[in-house]
Design a protein around this motif. Structure first.
Motif, PDB file in Angstrom:
ATOM      1  N   SER A   1       0.881  -1.170   0.000  1.00 30.50           N
ATOM      2  CA  SER A   1       0.000   0.000   0.000  1.00 30.50           C
ATOM      3  C   SER A   1       0.914   1.214   0.000  1.00 30.50           C
ATOM      4  CB  SER A   1      -0.888   0.004   1.245  1.00 30.50           C
ATOM      5  OG  SER A   1      -0.175   0.470   2.362  1.00 30.50           O
ATOM      6  N   ASN A   2       0.511   2.307  -0.656  1.00 33.14           N
ATOM      7  CA  ASN A   2       1.523   3.321  -0.932  1.00 33.14           C
ATOM      8  C   ASN A   2       2.022   4.131   0.262  1.00 33.14           C
ATOM      9  OD1 ASN A   2      -0.924   4.519  -0.873  1.00 33.14           O
ATOM     10  ND2 ASN A   2      -1.022   4.794  -3.096  1.00 33.14           N
ATOM     11  N   ASP A   3       1.405   3.969   1.445  1.00 30.39           N
ATOM     12  CA  ASP A   3       1.920   4.801   2.529  1.00 30.39           C
ATOM     13  C   ASP A   3       2.492   4.018   3.716  1.00 30.39           C
ATOM     14  OD1 ASP A   3      -0.474   3.859   3.243  1.00 30.39           O
ATOM     15  OD2 ASP A   3      -1.386   5.788   3.730  1.00 30.39           O
ATOM     16  N   ILE A   4       3.027   2.813   3.463  1.00 28.85           N
ATOM     17  CA  ILE A   4       3.573   2.035   4.574  1.00 28.85           C
ATOM     18  C   ILE A   4       4.745   2.763   5.252  1.00 28.85           C
ATOM     19  CG2 ILE A   4       5.073   0.601   3.080  1.00 28.85           C
ATOM     20  CD1 ILE A   4       3.403  -0.512   6.356  1.00 28.85           C
ATOM     21  N   VAL A   5       5.587   3.421   4.448  1.00 31.96           N
ATOM     22  CA  VAL A   5       6.741   4.113   5.036  1.00 31.96           C
ATOM     23  C   VAL A   5       6.256   5.256   5.935  1.00 31.96           C
ATOM     24  CG1 VAL A   5       8.855   5.414   4.577  1.00 31.96           C
ATOM     25  CG2 VAL A   5       8.224   3.493   3.091  1.00 31.96           C
ATOM     26  N   ALA A   6       5.255   6.006   5.444  1.00 28.19           N
ATOM     27  CA  ALA A   6       4.690   7.099   6.251  1.00 28.19           C
ATOM     28  C   ALA A   6       4.055   6.561   7.531  1.00 28.19           C
ATOM     29  CB  ALA A   6       3.663   7.877   5.426  1.00 28.19           C
ATOM     30  N   SER A   7       3.366   5.415   7.436  1.00 26.57           N
ATOM     31  CA  SER A   7       2.720   4.838   8.622  1.00 26.57           C
ATOM     32  C   SER A   7       3.737   4.442   9.677  1.00 26.57           C
ATOM     33  CB  SER A   7       1.911   3.589   8.258  1.00 26.57           C
ATOM     34  OG  SER A   7       0.928   3.901   7.322  1.00 26.57           O
ATOM     35  N   VAL A   8       4.812   3.803   9.225  1.00 28.61           N
ATOM     36  CA  VAL A   8       5.853   3.374  10.173  1.00 28.61           C
ATOM     37  C   VAL A   8       6.533   4.596  10.784  1.00 28.61           C
ATOM     38  CG1 VAL A   8       8.055   2.147  10.411  1.00 28.61           C
ATOM     39  CG2 VAL A   8       6.212   1.148   9.034  1.00 28.61           C
ATOM     40  N   ASP A   9       6.824   5.569   9.926  1.00 34.73           N
ATOM     41  CA  ASP A   9       7.465   6.797  10.400  1.00 34.73           C
ATOM     42  C   ASP A   9       6.604   7.475  11.467  1.00 34.73           C
ATOM     43  OD1 ASP A   9       9.407   8.850  10.419  1.00 34.73           O
ATOM     44  OD2 ASP A   9       8.180  10.062   9.064  1.00 34.73           O
ATOM     45  N   ARG A  10       5.299   7.560  11.190  1.00 37.30           N
ATOM     46  CA  ARG A  10       4.385   8.209  12.133  1.00 37.30           C
ATOM     47  C   ARG A  10       4.319   7.431  13.449  1.00 37.30           C
ATOM     48  NH1 ARG A  10      -0.454   7.813   9.619  1.00 37.30           N
ATOM     49  NH2 ARG A  10       0.477   8.737   7.771  1.00 37.30           N
ATOM     50  N   ALA A  11       4.246   6.099  13.354  1.00 33.99           N
ATOM     51  CA  ALA A  11       4.167   5.283  14.569  1.00 33.99           C
ATOM     52  C   ALA A  11       5.396   5.497  15.454  1.00 33.99           C
ATOM     53  CB  ALA A  11       4.022   3.800  14.205  1.00 33.99           C
ATOM     54  N   ILE A  12       6.562   5.579  14.842  1.00 32.12           N
ATOM     55  CA  ILE A  12       7.787   5.771  15.615  1.00 32.12           C
ATOM     56  C   ILE A  12       7.832   7.166  16.245  1.00 32.12           C
ATOM     57  CG2 ILE A  12      10.305   5.850  15.496  1.00 32.12           C
ATOM     58  CD1 ILE A  12      10.105   4.164  12.971  1.00 32.12           C
TER      59      ILE A  12
END
Ligand code: C2E
Ligand code: MG
Ligand code: MG
Ligand code: MG
Length: 292
Positions: free
Chosen positions: A126-137
């Protein structure tokens, strides 16, 4: 009605298939509201350092606690979540919840406590996995080095270039990547040199009936050596007996999980385990071969 179509067998078949279909439609309907109703919970299974017996961290495993139906295991709803796209918000919830938990553990304990989170392939591409992980951290303040993302080998079937690009972006955030259920999904090993991964989790199907002349022992031993030579950590899955623990330790495997140590536990029981933090059984003799 079904008599006309083909007699009793058909009728039996079609009604049981209808029931399956109905059940699936029901689950799908319930799944849509499960997040809003706060019905998901994470269980944690400890990962043990096979050199020291210390708890290295835990894998987060999702459960669905439905008020009427009780506990629904992931194998029953993750596939539906993937087909419907619900895996994206559910996955973001799991990621955030695991990071919040790990942040808490690391405030309360002196040893670093790692956490591993499963990502489905659908979620990864899905195109925002990097953003999701970044936000979670960022939102939880967890040290990214303490977060590991587990992917299965089926990721190989996706567009290699973009998978590698995404993995590299995730690595830049500081998180670790592991291959789950290693040895069951794909026949080529070539991807191991292209993908920026950190560890191999040896599938638990190899651990059964370990004995001197069993082919499984050869495979496990070879995978542990392969991991070491590639500079990756090896992780054993599904250890249930002291003999299996002994074997993996002697082969030089780095980490292990399994019912021998503990089943996946609710948060409070995992907290209790972390307070003790060392396994004595099975670790008394440190006569493992020393390897460079
Ligand atoms: P997995 O990531 O390979 O997790 C290991 C599974 O093996 C878990 O089942 C765990 O409870 C079970 N297990 C651990 N030790 C032993 C043992 O010694 N013996 C036996 N017989 N089983 C053991 P679980 O929790 O039912 O999870 C099944 C699968 O569901 C996971 O396999 C993972 O692929 C998926 N899953 C779980 N949580 C999530 C999640 O948050 N997101 C996604 N996308 N998938 C998840
Ligand atoms: Mg896993
Ligand atoms: Mg696994
Ligand atoms: Mg699995």
């Amino acid at each position: 009605r079904s008599k006309e179509l083909g007699g009793n067998n058909y009728s039996f078949f079609s009604s049981s298939m209808n029931r399956l279909l109905e059940e699936r439609v029901n689950l799908e309907r319930l799944l849509h509201t499960a997040l809003d109703r706060d019905e998901f919970v994470l269980y944690y299974q400890p990962q043990v350092d096979l050199r020291t017996g210390h708890i290295f961290g835990a894998e987060a495993l999702i459960r669905w606690m439905h008020p009427q139906r009780g506990l629904i295991p992931p194998d029953q709803f993750i596939p539906i979540a993937e087909e419907t796209g619900l895996i994206v918000p559910i996955g973001i919830w799991a990621l955030r919840t695991a990071c919040i938990q790990a942040k808490k553990w690391n405030r309360e304990h002196r040893h670093p406590v790692h956490v591993a989170v499963n990502l489905s392939v659908k979620q990864f591409i899905s195109n925002d996995i990097v953003a999701s992980v970044d936000r979670a951290i960022r939102e939880t303040g967890l040290n990214p080095n303490l977060l590991e993302l587990e992917l299965t080998e089926s990721i190989i079937l996706e567009n290699t270039e973009s998978v590698i690009a995404t993995m590299n972006q995730l690595k830049k955030l500081g998180v670790r990547i592991s291959i789950d259920d290693f040895g069951t999904g794909y026949s080529s090993l070539a991807y191991l040199k292209d993908f920026p991964i950190d560890s191999l989790k040896i599938d638990r199907s190899f651990v059964h009936n370990l004995s001197k002349n069993d082919k499984n022992t050869a495979i496990i031993s070879a995978v542990i050596t392969l991991a070491r030579k590639l500079g990756l950590k090896s992780v054993a899955e599904g250890l249930e007996t002291p003999e299996q623990l002994h074997f993996y330790r002697m082969e030089g495997c780095d980490l292990a999980q399994g019912y021998y140590f503990s089943r996946p536990l609710p948060e409070d029981q995992m907290n209790d385990l972390l307070d003790h933090s060392v396994w004595h059984t099975g670790f008394a003799d440190d006569n493992r071969p020393k390897r460079a």
